[in-house]
Design an enzyme around this catalytic site. Structure first.
Site, short mmCIF file in Angstrom:
data_model
loop_
_atom_site.label_atom_id
_atom_site.label_comp_id
_atom_site.label_asym_id
_atom_site.label_seq_id
_atom_site.Cartn_x
_atom_site.Cartn_y
_atom_site.Cartn_z
N LYS A 48 0.84 -1.20 0.00
CA LYS A 48 0.00 0.00 0.00
C LYS A 48 0.87 1.25 0.00
O LYS A 48 2.08 1.18 0.22
CB LYS A 48 -0.93 -0.01 1.22
CG LYS A 48 -0.21 0.01 2.56
CD LYS A 48 -1.19 -0.07 3.72
CE LYS A 48 -0.45 -0.03 5.05
NZ LYS A 48 -1.36 -0.05 6.20
N TYR A 267 15.56 30.33 8.87
CA TYR A 267 14.43 31.08 9.42
C TYR A 267 14.49 31.18 10.95
O TYR A 267 14.90 30.25 11.64
CB TYR A 267 13.11 30.41 9.04
CG TYR A 267 12.69 30.59 7.61
CD1 TYR A 267 12.46 31.85 7.07
CD2 TYR A 267 12.51 29.49 6.78
CE1 TYR A 267 12.05 32.02 5.76
CE2 TYR A 267 12.12 29.64 5.47
CZ TYR A 267 11.88 30.91 4.96
OH TYR A 267 11.49 31.06 3.65
#
Length: 393
Positions: A48, A267
């Site tokens: 999956k 940042y």
């Protein structure tokens, strides 16, 4: 095979900003390893989420060629794709069947996993229109995610008025705490599941995914469902991971820059340098699945690995510097020899030298999420390296 790169596309692959090498030999060796650990039970293959981010086409075909004949996918679309590469395998669709999807199940010989009263009612209507067709029953033994209630599943088995066309080929459940071998819930779920299998005598049963396989033969029943272990991930917490690494992710160094002590990085000024440093800026960020939570600072909720993540280049581990951004990550390469890292080189994000689950812990998550979050911007290459001696117990 898929449209992704193969090992002959070296020129194109070598120019990619973010590249992923998938070792199909390691993948199939891991499946054989889990099949041996499953004892008398057959081992399926869970593919999956696009084979945990590594490509359902190539991974599915490799596993089928290795001998897997039972597969589990999450959606009908995944099942349709896999059918092309696993022509006579039994493919179970974990999300079940819904109105409008019937023809795709029948045309591609897919087996729906019935997990709720609503799905069961719809399935009965489908059988009335189309006749006999196999299904699987998912029974909830304590996870409280998907599955029929235990008493309802047992009552259904004993219901003499149920349609003769209703003939499940598999009864399954899922462990909530299988990654912790000491957890009492494992035994509780095992006993609950035994009640169910007794009611469905003669029908195949399945309880153990990767972690459950390591719990021993009591948990194996007829079919096991290895998933993360196939892809090299850690299935059991606190134990050395015996699986072979399958995927290696690398990002290209765009620039190496010198920065003076006292300056800040990325940042929020989350990192202020205490020494003159050299920084390698690479072409991968959280848009590529290299999670922001691995940043070296500015992540107040992470506790397990407060220093953040690392990469690997020129024979050395190198720490993430500052916050990871959308498309770029900065690594501190100050401790490497002066000319060891240059623009155009590659930093390993995880793989042979940086264990997937160590990277995941630094991000405060698990290997599953790292693999399935790789995004769409990487170029993928498949290789079949020389087989290595088995480490199976």
């Amino acid at each position: 095979m898929s449209e992704f790169l193969d090992a002959s596309d070296d020129d194109y692959f070598s120019s990619a900003g973010l590249r992923l090498t998938v070792d199909l030999t390691a993948l199939t060796e891991n499946w054989h390893d889990m099949a041996r650990r499953s004892g008398a039970a057959r081992a399926a293959a869970v593919v999956k989420a696009d084979a945990y981010g590594l490509g359902i086409e190539d991974a599915g075909e490799a596993l089928y060629t290795a001998g897997a004949r039972d597969f589990f996918v999450a959606t009908v679309d995944e099942g349709v794709t896999l059918r092309l590469y696993a022509p006579d395998a039994r493919i179970f669709v974990l999300s079940g069947i819904w109105p409008g999807t019937e023809r795709r199940f029948f045309d591609n010989d897919l087996v729906p996993v019935i997990s709720s009263d609503e799905q069961f009612a719809f399935w009965m209507a489908v059988l009335a229109d189309y006749g006999d067709y196999p299904c699987a029953l998912h029974v909830d033994t304590g996870f409280n995610r998907l599955g029929l209630r235990i008493d309802d599943a047992i009552a259904l088995a004993d219901d003499v008025s149920r349609p003769a066309s209703f003939a499940p080929v598999l009864v399954m459940s899922h462990l909530a705490c299988g990654d912790d071998p000491t957890h009492t819930m494992n035994r509780q779920q095992l006993e609950s599941f035994r009640r169910v299998t007794a009611a469905y005598e003669g029908i195949d049963s399945s309880l153990a995914a990767s972690a459950g396989i390591f719990l021993g033969e009591d948990y194996h029943f007829d079919l096991t469902r290895p998933g993360i272990a196939l892809y090299g991930g850690e299935a059991v917490c606190g134990l050395a991971n015996p699986m072979r690494p399958v995927a290696t992710a690398e990002a290209r160094v765009i620039q190496v820059r010198s920065v003076e002590a006292g300056e800040s990085v990325s940042y929020g000024r989350a990192l202020q340098l205490r020494r003159d440093s050299r920084l390698a800026i690479v072409s991968a960020g959280y848009a590529d699945g290299y999670m922001r939570s691995q940043s070296s600072g500015g992540v107040p909720l992470r506790q397990a690995v407060p220093q953040g993540g690392h990469g690997y280049i020129a024979g050395h581990k190198v720490p993430v510097a500052g916050r990871i951004t959308m498309d770029l990550t900065i690594f501190d390469v100050t401790d490497l020899p002066e000319n060891a890292v240059r623009a155009g080189d590659y930093v390993e994000l995880f793989g042979k030298n940086m264990a997937l689950d160590d990277v995941a812990r630094a991000a405060g998550t698990i290997g599953y999420e790292i693999l399935t979050s790789l995004g769409l911007r990487h170029e993928r290459r498949y290789v079949a390296e020389e087989a290595r001696p088995s480490t199976a117990a």
